[in-house]
Design a protein around this motif. Structure first.
Motif, PDB file in Angstrom:
ATOM      1  N   GLN A 213       0.817  -1.208   0.000  1.00 19.05           N
ATOM      2  CA  GLN A 213       0.000   0.000   0.000  1.00 19.05           C
ATOM      3  C   GLN A 213       0.854   1.263   0.000  1.00 19.05           C
ATOM      4  O   GLN A 213       0.347   2.354  -0.274  1.00 19.05           O
ATOM      5  N   LEU A 214       2.137   1.126   0.323  1.00 20.41           N
ATOM      6  CA  LEU A 214       3.039   2.276   0.367  1.00 20.41           C
ATOM      7  C   LEU A 214       3.430   2.684  -1.055  1.00 20.41           C
ATOM      8  O   LEU A 214       3.485   1.840  -1.956  1.00 20.41           O
ATOM      9  N   LYS A 269       6.520   9.319   4.775  1.00 13.99           N
ATOM     10  CA  LYS A 269       5.324  10.113   5.059  1.00 13.99           C
ATOM     11  C   LYS A 269       4.085   9.226   5.108  1.00 13.99           C
ATOM     12  O   LYS A 269       3.238   9.371   6.000  1.00 13.99           O
ATOM     13  N   ALA A 270       3.968   8.301   4.151  1.00 15.31           N
ATOM     14  CA  ALA A 270       2.814   7.403   4.137  1.00 15.31           C
ATOM     15  C   ALA A 270       2.797   6.501   5.364  1.00 15.31           C
ATOM     16  O   ALA A 270       1.734   6.258   5.959  1.00 15.31           O
ATOM     17  N   MET A 271       3.961   5.997   5.778  1.00 10.51           N
ATOM     18  CA  MET A 271       4.029   5.137   6.969  1.00 10.51           C
ATOM     19  C   MET A 271       3.659   5.922   8.225  1.00 10.51           C
ATOM     20  O   MET A 271       2.994   5.399   9.120  1.00 10.51           O
ATOM     21  N   ARG A 323      -0.933   9.010  16.435  1.00  5.19           N
ATOM     22  CA  ARG A 323       0.127   9.435  15.528  1.00  5.19           C
ATOM     23  C   ARG A 323       0.360  10.943  15.632  1.00  5.19           C
ATOM     24  O   ARG A 323      -0.548  11.722  15.899  1.00  5.19           O
ATOM     25  N   SER A 324       1.574  11.347  15.354  1.00  3.25           N
ATOM     26  CA  SER A 324       1.928  12.764  15.458  1.00  3.25           C
ATOM     27  C   SER A 324       1.719  13.511  14.151  1.00  3.25           C
ATOM     28  O   SER A 324       1.466  14.702  14.140  1.00  3.25           O
ATOM     29  N   GLY A 325       1.865  12.798  13.012  1.00  2.00           N
ATOM     30  CA  GLY A 325       1.711  13.457  11.722  1.00  2.00           C
ATOM     31  C   GLY A 325       0.272  13.789  11.437  1.00  2.00           C
ATOM     32  O   GLY A 325      -0.648  13.221  12.011  1.00  2.00           O
ATOM     33  N   LYS A 326       0.037  14.711  10.528  1.00  2.00           N
ATOM     34  CA  LYS A 326      -1.309  15.114  10.139  1.00  2.00           C
ATOM     35  C   LYS A 326      -1.576  14.683   8.709  1.00  2.00           C
ATOM     36  O   LYS A 326      -0.792  14.949   7.808  1.00  2.00           O
ATOM     37  N   SER A 327      -2.687  13.993   8.523  1.00  2.10           N
ATOM     38  CA  SER A 327      -3.081  13.609   7.174  1.00  2.10           C
ATOM     39  C   SER A 327      -3.745  14.786   6.491  1.00  2.10           C
ATOM     40  O   SER A 327      -4.211  15.727   7.146  1.00  2.10           O
ATOM     41  N   PRO A 328      -3.805  14.776   5.155  1.00  2.35           N
ATOM     42  CA  PRO A 328      -4.551  15.826   4.466  1.00  2.35           C
ATOM     43  C   PRO A 328      -5.989  15.868   4.970  1.00  2.35           C
ATOM     44  O   PRO A 328      -6.600  14.846   5.190  1.00  2.35           O
ATOM     45  N   GLN A 329      -6.516  17.039   5.164  1.00  2.00           N
ATOM     46  CA  GLN A 329      -7.834  17.187   5.740  1.00  2.00           C
ATOM     47  C   GLN A 329      -8.770  17.882   4.764  1.00  2.00           C
ATOM     48  O   GLN A 329      -8.369  18.734   3.985  1.00  2.00           O
TER      49      GLN A 329
END
Length: 513
Positions: A213-214, A269-271, A323-329
């Motif tokens: 999926q990556l 980034k994806a992980m 998780r600390s990262g932010k996905s597109p919103q």
């Protein structure tokens, strides 16, 4: 009848009655003609289980399948096909074929000489289709989906456009199929439908390694991810994600030979954006429990939760996104999934399901998400078994968008006799909260991540399951209590203690915010 007189159809009828086989424009003849149309369509809807005519012969009563067809904007023929074809142990192969056969794909174009192209495609795909159907639009849909899962290049640009058309309707059709299966209380069939949804979104077979999926990752590159000493070849997807969490240096060290810097950053980034949920749950109910009852220990440090027989309770499921990262919103703040092989953005959403593996019964289900913060609370109502004793339900947290991130938890219920019904008022609620405070805080036990290699790892052994080919046979692989017919205590209508109305309230139609 009055409604029809305000339509363009009625105006055309008056202008050109012969085209509609209407002899003349006498009032009686027009009324008879329109009445025959209405009665004929009502009969069709009756045959499709969408409406029922009341005993007075004049009142139409909408049925569950009618609600589903209307909600998802599907043909009544499609939901009838779902009801007639599915069973408690429908395999993945059967569900995929059912998806391709729906009325909504009747207009899929099969252009000149595309039957020959379809035949050539079929020879390189894992699931065989009947050789005399290469000119069928439904066979073409089947081949397009297989090529999508196999990541096979399309023979021409028209096929890429056709695959987008398949994607545009597939998720909506599968959601309706899931509601039909859930309303019948079919656990295994419902889970298989959920798996097919994420397969379409990610463009992978269920047996494939979730690392595919990556971005930029090909099957021959998978061993590079398992070079860490802390990881074995059998490590789960969440374990691999955790091992590389915030460790771009490790990722660069192991993958540098096959990926450039830009690709490495995209993979990292994806992980980092994969949703590794933390799940907790607690049970509340409308019955006052005996405070003198001492909970028994269950496996994994859990306890047997005491409940009364044949009563409604609620399990409060709390999903936390650490998780600390932010996905597109999107504009409403919902997180978007990483799904580059799907034709449009898709939200990260989840199904929360409670079922009983032994009987194959789906007890309750709710679709929830996307996250608009770091936590999401999902209340799920269910009825306890009618017979006293020890019962084990299973709570499933199923991702709609990702393979390899599903979780399941055992829910241990000690069902007690319910001879005297206690109705609690506000003061009694406080007493019940004090009782549950005495239970160990870790009674939810450790989650077990469901392997992506099996269609249902809890039902079938891994070596027996999974595409390509979907060669699993419902008659051979069904768990105890599941057959082509209905399992004990399960009818085509509703499971014990759950009416159709209750099941709707339990969340088939609701989406939690």
């Amino acid at each position: 009848m009055d409604y029809l007189t305000w339509t363009y159809f009625f105006r055309r009828l008056l202008k050109n009655p012969a085209y509609y086989h209407l002899e003349d424009l006498e009032d009686d003849n027009i009324n008879t003609f329109l009445s025959s149309i209405v009665s004929g369509k009502i009969h069709e809807l009756e045959q499709s289980y969408c409406v029922a005519v009341d005993q007075d012969g004049a009142t139409l009563v909408p049925q569950i399948l009618g609600y589903i067809a209307s909600y998802y904007y599907l043909s009544h023929k499609t939901v009838k096909m779902f009801a007639d074809t599915m069973n408690p142990a429908s395999s993945m192969n059967e569900i995929m074929q059912l998806l391709c056969d729906v009325t909504e794909y009747d207009e899929m174009p099969v252009r000149h000489n595309e039957d020959k192209i379809n035949e050539e495609m079929s020879s390189s795909l894992p699931i065989r289709v009947p050789s005399f159907t290469y000119d069928s639009p439904h066979t073409k849909v089947h081949l397009l989906l297989q090529a999508h899962f196999t990541r096979q290049a399309m023979p021409m640009t028209d096929y890429i456009t056709d695959l987008k058309s398949v994607h545009d309707q597939a998720i909506r059709i599968l959601q309706a199929m899931l509601d039909v299966a859930a309303d019948s209380g079919w656990l295994r069939t419902s889970l298989n439908i959920m798996h097919l949804v994420k397969m379409i979104i990610q463009g992978c077979w269920l047996k494939d390694d979730p690392l595919l999926q990556l971005p930029h990752v090909e099957p021959y590159q998978l061993p590079l991810f398992y070079q860490l000493q802390s990881l074995s070849e059998s490590a789960s997807f969440p374990e691999v994600l955790s091992a590389y969490s915030n460790r771009l240096d490790l990722l660069r060290k192991n993958l540098d030979s096959d990926f450039n810097e830009r690709e490495l950053l995209q993979i990292h980034k994806a992980m980092s954006h994969m949703p590794l949920l933390r799940v907790t749950h607690s049970i509340t109910g409308s019955e006052l429990l005996d405070k003198n009852y001492t909970p028994k220990q269950a496996p994994g440090g859990a306890v047997w939760v005491p409940v009364h027989a044949d009563k409604e309770y609620s399990i409060e499921v709390k999903l936390t996104l650490p998780r600390s990262g932010k996905s597109p919103q999107n504009k409403q703040g919902g997180r978007k999934a990483h799904a580059p092989r799907f034709n449009k953005p898709v939200d990260e959403t989840w199904w929360v399901v409670m079922g009983e593996i032994e009987s194959g019964e789906l007890i309750a289900m709710k679709r929830c998400g996307p996250f608009r913060g770091n936590t999401l609370s999902v209340p799920l109502s269910f009825y306890t078994p009618e017979s006293p004793g020890s019962h084990i339900y299973t709570l499933y947290i199923i991702s709609q968008t990702y393979l390899g991130l599903d979780q399941q938890y055992p829910v241990y219920l000690e069902v007690l006799e319910s001879e005297i019904v206690y109705q609690m008022d506000a003061d009694m609620l406080d007493e019940e909260e004090e009782y549950y405070d005495k239970l160990p805080s870790n009674f939810t036990s450790t989650p077990s991540f469901v392997s992506s290699g099996a269609v249902n790892s809890f039902i079938k052994k891994p070596e027996q399951a999974g595409p390509p080919g979907f060669q699993d046979s419902p008659s051979q692989n069904a768990p105890p209590g599941l057959s082509h017919n209905n399992p004990p205590g399960l009818s085509r209508n509703n499971p014990p203690g759950l009416s159709a109305t209750t099941r709707l309230i339990a969340g088939i139609w609701e989406q939690s915010n």
